[in-house]
Design a protein around this motif. Structure first.
Motif, PDB file in Angstrom:
ATOM      1  N   GLY A 221       0.834  -1.201   0.000  1.00  0.00           N
ATOM      2  CA  GLY A 221       0.000   0.000   0.000  1.00  0.00           C
ATOM      3  C   GLY A 221       0.865   1.246   0.000  1.00  0.00           C
ATOM      4  N   THR A 222       0.211   2.388   0.052  1.00  0.00           N
ATOM      5  CA  THR A 222       0.899   3.681   0.062  1.00  0.00           C
ATOM      6  C   THR A 222       0.673   4.352   1.407  1.00  0.00           C
ATOM      7  N   TYR A 223       1.748   4.899   1.950  1.00  0.00           N
ATOM      8  CA  TYR A 223       1.759   5.504   3.278  1.00  0.00           C
ATOM      9  C   TYR A 223       2.568   6.802   3.241  1.00  0.00           C
ATOM     10  N   SER A 224       2.519   7.545   4.338  1.00  0.00           N
ATOM     11  CA  SER A 224       3.452   8.659   4.494  1.00  0.00           C
ATOM     12  C   SER A 224       4.611   8.172   5.363  1.00  0.00           C
ATOM     13  N   LEU A 225       5.752   8.837   5.212  1.00  0.00           N
ATOM     14  CA  LEU A 225       6.945   8.478   5.964  1.00  0.00           C
ATOM     15  C   LEU A 225       7.416   9.739   6.676  1.00  0.00           C
ATOM     16  N   ALA A 226       7.607   9.640   7.974  1.00  0.00           N
ATOM     17  CA  ALA A 226       8.122  10.763   8.764  1.00  0.00           C
ATOM     18  C   ALA A 226       9.252  10.232   9.633  1.00  0.00           C
ATOM     19  N   THR A 227       9.963  11.131  10.271  1.00  0.00           N
ATOM     20  CA  THR A 227      11.046  10.714  11.154  1.00  0.00           C
ATOM     21  C   THR A 227      11.065  11.584  12.402  1.00  0.00           C
ATOM     22  N   ILE A 228      11.689  11.049  13.436  1.00  0.00           N
ATOM     23  CA  ILE A 228      11.997  11.829  14.634  1.00  0.00           C
ATOM     24  C   ILE A 228      13.505  11.739  14.802  1.00  0.00           C
ATOM     25  N   PRO A 229      14.218  12.825  14.467  1.00  0.00           N
ATOM     26  CA  PRO A 229      15.680  12.815  14.579  1.00  0.00           C
ATOM     27  C   PRO A 229      16.151  12.752  16.038  1.00  0.00           C
ATOM     28  N   GLY A 230      17.346  12.220  16.210  1.00  0.00           N
ATOM     29  CA  GLY A 230      18.005  12.189  17.508  1.00  0.00           C
ATOM     30  C   GLY A 230      19.511  12.139  17.293  1.00  0.00           C
ATOM     31  N   ASP A 231      20.266  12.362  18.347  1.00  0.00           N
ATOM     32  CA  ASP A 231      21.723  12.356  18.226  1.00  0.00           C
ATOM     33  C   ASP A 231      22.273  10.968  17.892  1.00  0.00           C
ATOM     34  N   LYS A 232      21.750   9.930  18.544  1.00  0.00           N
ATOM     35  CA  LYS A 232      22.284   8.580  18.391  1.00  0.00           C
ATOM     36  C   LYS A 232      21.395   7.670  17.545  1.00  0.00           C
ATOM     37  N   GLU A 233      20.089   7.986  17.459  1.00  0.00           N
ATOM     38  CA  GLU A 233      19.167   7.181  16.668  1.00  0.00           C
ATOM     39  C   GLU A 233      18.015   8.042  16.174  1.00  0.00           C
ATOM     40  N   TRP A 234      17.424   7.589  15.070  1.00  0.00           N
ATOM     41  CA  TRP A 234      16.231   8.248  14.518  1.00  0.00           C
ATOM     42  C   TRP A 234      15.100   7.243  14.515  1.00  0.00           C
TER      43      TRP A 234
ATOM     44  N   VAL B 277       1.420   3.143  11.391  1.00  0.00           N
ATOM     45  CA  VAL B 277       1.378   1.726  11.048  1.00  0.00           C
ATOM     46  C   VAL B 277       2.571   1.022  11.694  1.00  0.00           C
ATOM     47  N   ALA B 278       3.724   1.710  11.714  1.00  0.00           N
ATOM     48  CA  ALA B 278       4.936   1.142  12.312  1.00  0.00           C
ATOM     49  C   ALA B 278       5.913   2.258  12.653  1.00  0.00           C
ATOM     50  N   ARG B 279       6.748   1.966  13.632  1.00  0.00           N
ATOM     51  CA  ARG B 279       7.885   2.826  13.992  1.00  0.00           C
ATOM     52  C   ARG B 279       9.117   1.934  14.058  1.00  0.00           C
ATOM     53  N   VAL B 280      10.185   2.393  13.426  1.00  0.00           N
ATOM     54  CA  VAL B 280      11.432   1.641  13.385  1.00  0.00           C
ATOM     55  C   VAL B 280      12.540   2.547  13.910  1.00  0.00           C
ATOM     56  N   ILE B 281      13.324   2.047  14.842  1.00  0.00           N
ATOM     57  CA  ILE B 281      14.448   2.806  15.397  1.00  0.00           C
ATOM     58  C   ILE B 281      15.711   2.394  14.644  1.00  0.00           C
ATOM     59  N   VAL B 282      16.444   3.382  14.093  1.00  0.00           N
ATOM     60  CA  VAL B 282      17.694   3.091  13.385  1.00  0.00           C
ATOM     61  C   VAL B 282      18.822   3.929  13.974  1.00  0.00           C
ATOM     62  N   PRO B 283      20.010   3.334  14.081  1.00  0.00           N
ATOM     63  CA  PRO B 283      21.143   4.085  14.625  1.00  0.00           C
ATOM     64  C   PRO B 283      21.658   5.126  13.630  1.00  0.00           C
ATOM     65  N   VAL B 284      22.192   6.200  14.170  1.00  0.00           N
ATOM     66  CA  VAL B 284      22.818   7.246  13.356  1.00  0.00           C
ATOM     67  C   VAL B 284      24.277   6.871  13.152  1.00  0.00           C
ATOM     68  N   LYS B 285      24.725   6.965  11.926  1.00  0.00           N
ATOM     69  CA  LYS B 285      26.150   6.840  11.619  1.00  0.00           C
ATOM     70  C   LYS B 285      26.581   8.178  11.057  1.00  0.00           C
ATOM     71  N   MET B 286      27.721   8.652  11.494  1.00  0.00           N
ATOM     72  CA  MET B 286      28.228   9.936  11.025  1.00  0.00           C
ATOM     73  C   MET B 286      29.295   9.703   9.961  1.00  0.00           C
ATOM     74  N   ALA B 287      29.186  10.435   8.879  1.00  0.00           N
ATOM     75  CA  ALA B 287      30.145  10.332   7.777  1.00  0.00           C
ATOM     76  C   ALA B 287      31.113  11.506   7.855  1.00  0.00           C
ATOM     77  N   GLU B 288      32.212  11.382   7.159  1.00  0.00           N
ATOM     78  CA  GLU B 288      33.172  12.483   7.101  1.00  0.00           C
ATOM     79  C   GLU B 288      32.744  13.550   6.108  1.00  0.00           C
ATOM     80  N   ASP B 289      32.088  13.110   5.020  1.00  0.00           N
ATOM     81  CA  ASP B 289      31.664  14.064   3.996  1.00  0.00           C
ATOM     82  C   ASP B 289      30.234  14.506   4.253  1.00  0.00           C
ATOM     83  N   SER B 290      29.910  15.720   3.821  1.00  0.00           N
ATOM     84  CA  SER B 290      28.585  16.290   4.013  1.00  0.00           C
ATOM     85  C   SER B 290      27.786  16.222   2.713  1.00  0.00           C
ATOM     86  N   VAL B 291      26.501  15.899   2.830  1.00  0.00           N
ATOM     87  CA  VAL B 291      25.588  15.892   1.691  1.00  0.00           C
ATOM     88  C   VAL B 291      24.749  17.166   1.788  1.00  0.00           C
ATOM     89  N   GLU B 292      24.799  18.006   0.772  1.00  0.00           N
ATOM     90  CA  GLU B 292      24.105  19.298   0.776  1.00  0.00           C
ATOM     91  C   GLU B 292      22.586  19.136   0.708  1.00  0.00           C
TER      92      GLU B 292
END
Length: 179
Positions: A101-114, A136-151
């Protein structure tokens, strides 16, 4: 009575001017956060998609990510309208089964996980009308920090069907698989 070539030219010019005025449209300028799509499989030659994400790509433009997507607040995960995610098959999304099906996707940012949120509400502007009771669902994912920045905020799928999100130096990965 025969009309002169000059009279015919004036009449033609008038008709042309009148026709152009009737069909002229005013188009808006380019969107500052253009719409994009990410699919799996991402190969354009493969028409049998299992997931498609439609989103707008905001730019940092010398602003801080924490200002644009503040920690601990529901964020629209892009710009403009809420992100739309379509699962063409029942899909395991980060360990949670989501019906096709079709859903909306949102996030809740955090320092260590979103927190990645799949919600029933569609056609909403940003996260202003977000209703947690329609999740419908919430999934917790860890934040990984990269050296390069994406604009520009970006979403892609890799060959293993993992959905990757990146903006500034933040990188997120949500594994997916379909039946």
């Amino acid at each position: 009575m025969k009309k002169s070539p000059f009279t015919k030219s004036i009449a033609f010019a008038f008709v042309l001017l009148f026709t152009t005025a009737l069909s002229a449209q005013e188009f808006s300028g380019l969107d500052k956060s253009p719409m994009d799509a990410a699919t799996f499989p991402s190969d354009y030659k493969e028409s049998n998609k299992t997931i498609k994400v439609l989103y707008s790509r905001p730019q940092l433009n010398n602003r801080l990510l924490s200002q644009l997507a503040p920690n601990d607040k529901v964020w629209r995960t892009g710009a403009n309208e809420a992100v739309q995610i379509t699962f063409y098959k029942d899909t395991n999304f980060g360990g949670k089964m989501i019906d096709a099906g079709t859903y909306s996707l949102a996030t809740i940012p955090g320092d260590k996980e979103w927190t990645i949120i799949i919600n029933k509400d569609l056609n909403t502007w940003g996260s202003y009308f977000y209703k947690e009771e329609n999740d419908v669902a919430r999934v917790i994912v860890p934040v990984k920090m990269a050296e390069d920045s994406v604009e520009a905020f970006s979403i892609i799928f890799d060959e293993d069907a993992t959905m990757h999100m990146g903006w500034d130096k933040v990188r997120l990965a949500v594994p997916t698989s379909s039946k």
